[in-house]
Design an enzyme around this catalytic site. Structure first.
Site, PDB file in Angstrom:
ATOM      1  N   MET A   1      22.500 135.695 -82.036  1.00 31.61           N
ATOM      2  CA  MET A   1      22.283 134.620 -83.017  1.00 31.61           C
ATOM      3  C   MET A   1      23.344 133.571 -82.745  1.00 31.61           C
ATOM      4  O   MET A   1      24.278 133.363 -83.524  1.00 31.61           O
ATOM      5  CB  MET A   1      22.392 135.198 -84.432  1.00 31.61           C
ATOM      6  CG  MET A   1      21.173 136.021 -84.815  1.00 31.61           C
ATOM      7  SD  MET A   1      21.475 137.106 -86.204  1.00 31.61           S
ATOM      8  CE  MET A   1      22.154 138.516 -85.324  1.00 31.61           C
TER       9      MET A   1
ATOM     10  N   MET B   1      26.834 136.956 -83.892  1.00 31.98           N
ATOM     11  CA  MET B   1      26.692 135.710 -84.680  1.00 31.98           C
ATOM     12  C   MET B   1      27.872 134.783 -84.411  1.00 31.98           C
ATOM     13  O   MET B   1      29.011 135.252 -84.355  1.00 31.98           O
ATOM     14  CB  MET B   1      26.663 136.054 -86.171  1.00 31.98           C
ATOM     15  CG  MET B   1      25.623 137.065 -86.555  1.00 31.98           C
ATOM     16  SD  MET B   1      25.771 137.452 -88.304  1.00 31.98           S
ATOM     17  CE  MET B   1      24.524 138.738 -88.443  1.00 31.98           C
TER      18      MET B   1
ATOM     19  N   HIS C   1      21.232 148.577 -82.196  1.00 29.10           N
ATOM     20  CA  HIS C   1      21.041 147.131 -82.328  1.00 29.10           C
ATOM     21  C   HIS C   1      22.380 146.468 -82.637  1.00 29.10           C
ATOM     22  O   HIS C   1      23.093 146.867 -83.557  1.00 29.10           O
ATOM     23  CB  HIS C   1      20.030 146.882 -83.458  1.00 29.10           C
ATOM     24  CG  HIS C   1      19.624 145.458 -83.636  1.00 29.10           C
ATOM     25  ND1 HIS C   1      18.647 144.852 -82.881  1.00 29.10           N
ATOM     26  CD2 HIS C   1      20.054 144.523 -84.509  1.00 29.10           C
ATOM     27  CE1 HIS C   1      18.495 143.603 -83.278  1.00 29.10           C
ATOM     28  NE2 HIS C   1      19.340 143.368 -84.267  1.00 29.10           N
TER      29      HIS C   1
ATOM     30  N   SER D   1      21.135 148.980 -86.920  1.00 33.93           N
ATOM     31  CA  SER D   1      22.003 147.831 -86.671  1.00 33.93           C
ATOM     32  C   SER D   1      23.431 148.173 -87.061  1.00 33.93           C
ATOM     33  O   SER D   1      23.718 148.467 -88.222  1.00 33.93           O
ATOM     34  CB  SER D   1      21.523 146.616 -87.472  1.00 33.93           C
ATOM     35  OG  SER D   1      22.566 145.671 -87.515  1.00 33.93           O
TER      36      SER D   1
ATOM     37  N   MET E   1      12.025 138.148 -87.096  1.00 32.19           N
ATOM     38  CA  MET E   1      13.000 138.269 -88.175  1.00 32.19           C
ATOM     39  C   MET E   1      12.243 138.341 -89.506  1.00 32.19           C
ATOM     40  O   MET E   1      11.417 137.478 -89.812  1.00 32.19           O
ATOM     41  CB  MET E   1      13.942 137.056 -88.200  1.00 32.19           C
ATOM     42  CG  MET E   1      14.918 136.984 -87.042  1.00 32.19           C
ATOM     43  SD  MET E   1      15.861 138.497 -86.767  1.00 32.19           S
ATOM     44  CE  MET E   1      16.728 138.686 -88.333  1.00 32.19           C
TER      45      MET E   1
ATOM     46  N   ASP F   1      13.146 142.938 -87.716  1.00 38.81           N
ATOM     47  CA  ASP F   1      14.561 143.036 -88.079  1.00 38.81           C
ATOM     48  C   ASP F   1      14.825 142.416 -89.447  1.00 38.81           C
ATOM     49  O   ASP F   1      14.629 141.210 -89.628  1.00 38.81           O
ATOM     50  CB  ASP F   1      15.364 142.296 -86.991  1.00 38.81           C
ATOM     51  CG  ASP F   1      16.862 142.392 -87.168  1.00 38.81           C
ATOM     52  OD1 ASP F   1      17.334 143.052 -88.104  1.00 38.81           O
ATOM     53  OD2 ASP F   1      17.569 141.774 -86.332  1.00 38.81           O
TER      54      ASP F   1
ATOM     55  N   HIS G   1      21.175 141.359 -79.991  1.00 43.63           N
ATOM     56  CA  HIS G   1      20.484 140.267 -80.686  1.00 43.63           C
ATOM     57  C   HIS G   1      21.449 139.087 -80.799  1.00 43.63           C
ATOM     58  O   HIS G   1      22.390 139.117 -81.589  1.00 43.63           O
ATOM     59  CB  HIS G   1      20.041 140.780 -82.077  1.00 43.63           C
ATOM     60  CG  HIS G   1      19.409 139.748 -82.938  1.00 43.63           C
ATOM     61  ND1 HIS G   1      19.168 139.958 -84.286  1.00 43.63           N
ATOM     62  CD2 HIS G   1      18.932 138.507 -82.675  1.00 43.63           C
ATOM     63  CE1 HIS G   1      18.594 138.896 -84.812  1.00 43.63           C
ATOM     64  NE2 HIS G   1      18.453 137.987 -83.864  1.00 43.63           N
TER      65      HIS G   1
ATOM     66  N   ASP H   1      24.311 142.856 -83.426  1.00 43.43           N
ATOM     67  CA  ASP H   1      24.095 141.488 -83.919  1.00 43.43           C
ATOM     68  C   ASP H   1      25.286 140.595 -83.606  1.00 43.43           C
ATOM     69  O   ASP H   1      26.370 140.775 -84.165  1.00 43.43           O
ATOM     70  CB  ASP H   1      23.868 141.531 -85.433  1.00 43.43           C
ATOM     71  CG  ASP H   1      22.542 142.174 -85.777  1.00 43.43           C
ATOM     72  OD1 ASP H   1      21.500 141.638 -85.348  1.00 43.43           O
ATOM     73  OD2 ASP H   1      22.544 143.209 -86.459  1.00 43.43           O
TER      74      ASP H   1
END
Ligand code: DX5
Ligand code: ZN
Length: 216
Positions: A68, A37, A33, A8, A137, A175, A66, A35
C-alpha cells in the site's frame, strides 16, 4: 479449489514477533500476509524492510506481500530479495500497471493487482490474463479491524465471471473484515484466499480460528 487463508501479521503482537510467526508456521494458514503502508497511499505507516527480514528468518509459509505504497515499481528488486510468493500492487498506484506486473514476474515472483473498494472490477479486462491473482479490498486499506464492505460480495462474483470470460488463470483474494460470517459467503462466490487479521490474532485460539475459517 481449496479454501485458503492468509493471516495478516498487522494484527499480531510485534513484541513477540518470532512466537507469532511460529504459531502461524504450526497452523493451517496457507500464506502469511504482510501489509506495507507508506503514510502516503494510505493514511497509516506499518513496517518496512528490517521487520520483513525478521519475518523471513522465521516464516515457513509462503509470503504474500501487499504493497500500500506509491510508486511500488521502485522497490520490486528489494522485495524480490525477500523471495516472497506473491507481490500485490494497487491498481490505483500504478499508471503503468502492465509494465509493473511484468517486472514483478521477471524477478521470479507471482504478481497480483489489488483493487480499492471503489474501483470497478471491469477495469481489469485488459490485465486479468497477465496477473496471477486479483486482490479485492473489502475495507479501505490502511487499518486492521474495520467493518467489511458488503458490496464486495458482488465484486467477487463479477470478478469470477471476468476471469472465466477471458480465460485467465488468476485466483481471487479478499482482504479486510473477514470473519466466520463473511468468509463462507466469500468462498461461495468464488474467493480462493481470504486475508484475516483481527479475527485471527485477537481470538482466544488463533490456530483454531484459522482452521475454522477453512471448514465448510
Ligand atoms: C488493511 C490490510 C489488511 C488488514 C486486514 O489495509 O490490507 O490486510 O490487516 O485486517 P482485518 O482482517 O482485521 O480487517
Ligand atoms: Zn492486506
Amino acid at each position: 479449489m481449496k479454501k485458503m487463508v492468509a493471516p495478516s501479521l498487522l494484527s499480531a503482537d510485534f513484541s513477540r514477533l518470532q512466537a507469532e510467526i511460529e504459531m502461524l508456521n504450526n497452523s493451517d494458514a496457507d500464506w502469511i500476509h504482510l501489509d506495507i503502508m507508506d503514510g502516503v497511499f494510505v493514511p497509516n505507516i506499518s513496517f518496512g524492510f528490517p521487520v520483513l527480514e525478521a519475518v523471513k528468518k522465521y516464516a515457513k509459509k509462503p509470503l504474500d506481500i501487499h504493497l500500500m505504497i506509491v510508486e511500488p515499481q521502485k522497490f520490486i528488486k528489494e522485495f524480490a530479495a525477500l523471495n516472497p510468493y506473491m507481490l500485490n500492487v494497487h491498481y490505483e498506484a500504478c499508471p503503468h500497471l502492465h509494465r509493473t506486473i511484468q517486472q514483478i514476474k521477471g524477478e521470479g515472483m507471482k504478481a497480483a493487482v489489488t483493487l480499492n473498494p471503489h474501483t470497478p472490477v471491469s477495469l481489469l479486462e485488459d490485465i486479468v490474463c497477465d496477473v496471477d491473482m486479483v486482490l479485492l479490498m473489502s475495507v479501505n486499506p490502511g487499518f486492521g479491524g474495520q467493518k467489511f464492505i458488503e458490496n464486495t460480495y458482488k465484486k467477487v462474483a463479477q470478478l469470477k465471471e471476468l476471469i472465466a470470460k477471458n480465460g485467465s488463470n488468476a485466483i481471487i483474494e479478499v482482504d479486510g473484515g473477514v470473519n466466520n460470517i463473511t468468509a463462507p459467503k466469500l468462498y461461495e462466490r468464488g474467493a480462493d484466499v481470504l486475508v484475516a487479521g483481527n479475527y485471527v490474532f485477537k481470538s482466544e485460539n488463533p490456530q483454531q480460528t484459522i482452521a475454522n475459517l477453512k471448514k465448510d
